[in-house]
Design a protein around this motif. Sequence first.
Motif, short mmCIF file in Angstrom:
data_model
loop_
_atom_site.label_atom_id
_atom_site.label_comp_id
_atom_site.label_asym_id
_atom_site.label_seq_id
_atom_site.Cartn_x
_atom_site.Cartn_y
_atom_site.Cartn_z
N THR A 1 -13.42 -23.29 -47.60
CA THR A 1 -14.60 -22.83 -48.33
C THR A 1 -15.43 -22.14 -47.43
O THR A 1 -16.47 -21.58 -47.64
CB THR A 1 -15.38 -23.79 -49.40
N GLY A 2 -15.24 -22.20 -46.07
CA GLY A 2 -16.08 -21.42 -44.94
C GLY A 2 -15.45 -22.09 -43.56
O GLY A 2 -14.66 -22.99 -43.45
N VAL A 3 -16.08 -21.15 -42.57
CA VAL A 3 -15.94 -21.77 -41.07
C VAL A 3 -17.17 -21.55 -40.54
O VAL A 3 -18.00 -20.61 -40.48
CB VAL A 3 -14.80 -20.89 -40.49
N ASP A 4 -17.53 -22.94 -39.77
CA ASP A 4 -18.79 -22.93 -39.13
C ASP A 4 -18.36 -23.01 -37.60
O ASP A 4 -17.86 -24.03 -37.33
CB ASP A 4 -19.81 -24.04 -39.54
N ASP B 1 -14.89 -15.85 -50.45
CA ASP B 1 -15.37 -15.30 -51.85
C ASP B 1 -15.41 -16.31 -52.95
O ASP B 1 -14.59 -16.61 -53.59
CB ASP B 1 -14.63 -14.30 -52.39
N PRO B 2 -16.48 -17.12 -53.01
CA PRO B 2 -16.88 -18.09 -54.09
C PRO B 2 -16.55 -17.81 -55.56
O PRO B 2 -16.19 -18.48 -56.25
CB PRO B 2 -18.10 -18.73 -53.67
N ALA B 3 -17.01 -16.51 -55.85
CA ALA B 3 -16.78 -15.89 -57.10
C ALA B 3 -15.17 -15.74 -57.34
O ALA B 3 -15.11 -15.92 -58.99
CB ALA B 3 -17.29 -14.53 -57.14
N SER B 4 -14.62 -15.91 -56.61
CA SER B 4 -12.89 -15.78 -56.99
C SER B 4 -12.31 -17.01 -57.00
O SER B 4 -10.94 -17.15 -56.97
CB SER B 4 -12.32 -14.77 -56.05
#
Length: 556
Positions: A173-176, A203-206
């Motif tokens: 869900t992401g990369v920090d 893209d959280p919406a998808s």
Amino acid sequence: MTSNPHRIARAAVGAVLALTAVLAASSCSAPALSSDPADDGELRVATTTGILADLVRNVAGDRATVTQMVPDGADPHSWEPSLRTIRDVAYADVAFSNYLLLEEHAIIRALDANLPPTATSVSVAEEAAKEGATILPLIEDRSLDTVWLGMRVLGTGSQYGADRASTIDLIATGVDGPGDAASYLTTSFGAPDIGFASSDGFDPASGYADDTSVLPADAHQHMSWAFTAPGVYRIPFEARLRAREGDRPVVLDGATAVFAVGVAPDEVAAAEGRRILSAGHADITVDLERGGVALAVDEGALAPAPGGGPDDEERSSKRDAPLAPGMEVVDLDDVVIDVPTRTLTQIPGAPGFRFLGAPGSDAYVLPQAVLGKHVHGEIDPHLWHDAHNAAAYVRVIRDALIAADPDGADDYRRNAAAYAALLDEVDAEVAATIATIPPERRRLVTTNDAYGYLANAYGLDVAGFVAPNPGVEPSVADRIRLAATLDDLDIPAVFLEPNLARTRSTLRTTAQEAGVRVCPLYGDTLDATAPTYVDMMRFNAQSLARCLGGHDPEEE
């Protein structure tokens, strides 16, 4: 946002499933057969692979029409089903798959979704164990000098109503971190298949569709992990189980993977009480038994947490029994994964790798250990390379055909007995041919792990894999190490599957530079040179003997 090959494949399979539902419901929605297949009285059998189709034809004779979903020359580990093959499934009375996670999961999903409810479905390899087949664990090469990190699903999910057609999503869900990160697998033909990539955002919406890896239950796959700059990266993962197409997914607990890239992991470990993983096999894991994302890792591979003592005892008590042989399951949030400076390499020039960055620019890469899109479980599914196991397949096929067509019982028994006698002859021929190879040369070096049964049955030693680092192009140093390995073991030849040999030019060049022959060896598929299972077994034995210093006894 760039297209994700996983998403494209899932969309294609969804389209196949949707359209074939229409085909199955109406015989006029596709070109007509000679008569209506639903009521013409003919026994129709669908198989997944050409090898299974050949075995079935030898048992069925002229009492059945036999089709195969995966065409000859194609790899069942990666083939996507077509509308034509699904139509055959929709009219089948009996279906045979190998399974044990051999076939691409899209094939199994399409088979199970489109087979008529009155039809019989048989997983032949799994049933063959009850008929005396030898079952071997899948032995994989673990010679990488860094962490071999993949993705895994532990457990069957039966408590959620899951079966072999269910899917499990592992979602980044992401990369920090100080640069971009990605996970991908390199397919048999050298193209990357993206699990997730931060270079095009999330893209959280998808539902993070472009950053989702999809696995069947109780399976794992090899992956490469790439990072474009040194530093500490944190990658949160979520998971969900889709028991059946269209069902509301079961959302599972997430966790965060921490990577120390090109920097010492000790500082992160000390500050956060994490244990360091710097070598061995590990998988970012969806643990269906406990309902969340975890880490499966080789037993003993984790360094003790700074200070040791109660922290380690508390962690081990959270996840008691290992669910994979030789591995333990630990909390992902308690580990830092070491990506050392020696993993620094250059991004390949092929267009498919643009999601990593510009060609030739630097990236730190933990490579996948085995080339190819290779989702599998703990049992080696390639049972047929032992002719005794093929005979067990024949007994399973015979009994399933008799159950579907009792009037043909005598024919099926007679055909199966005759073919079993031929398999006994072939078994003796293969054993005699391989026995002509000098014992010290009976070492098998290939590009994959499909030949454990061949080695076990006929006295060969699986010495390893040709590819030193399949996630990226082999370097000069890689080739030097490979040449030394082949020289130390006095390996006269390496073996490539004929359907892949032309595409693996780098591996071919590496072997040739080491002064080693490259010879053909059939694995999962047939072709015009070896159009039947018996032809394949004889060809393989002769190729092994010819290339490893033996001979064909019939030529004496």
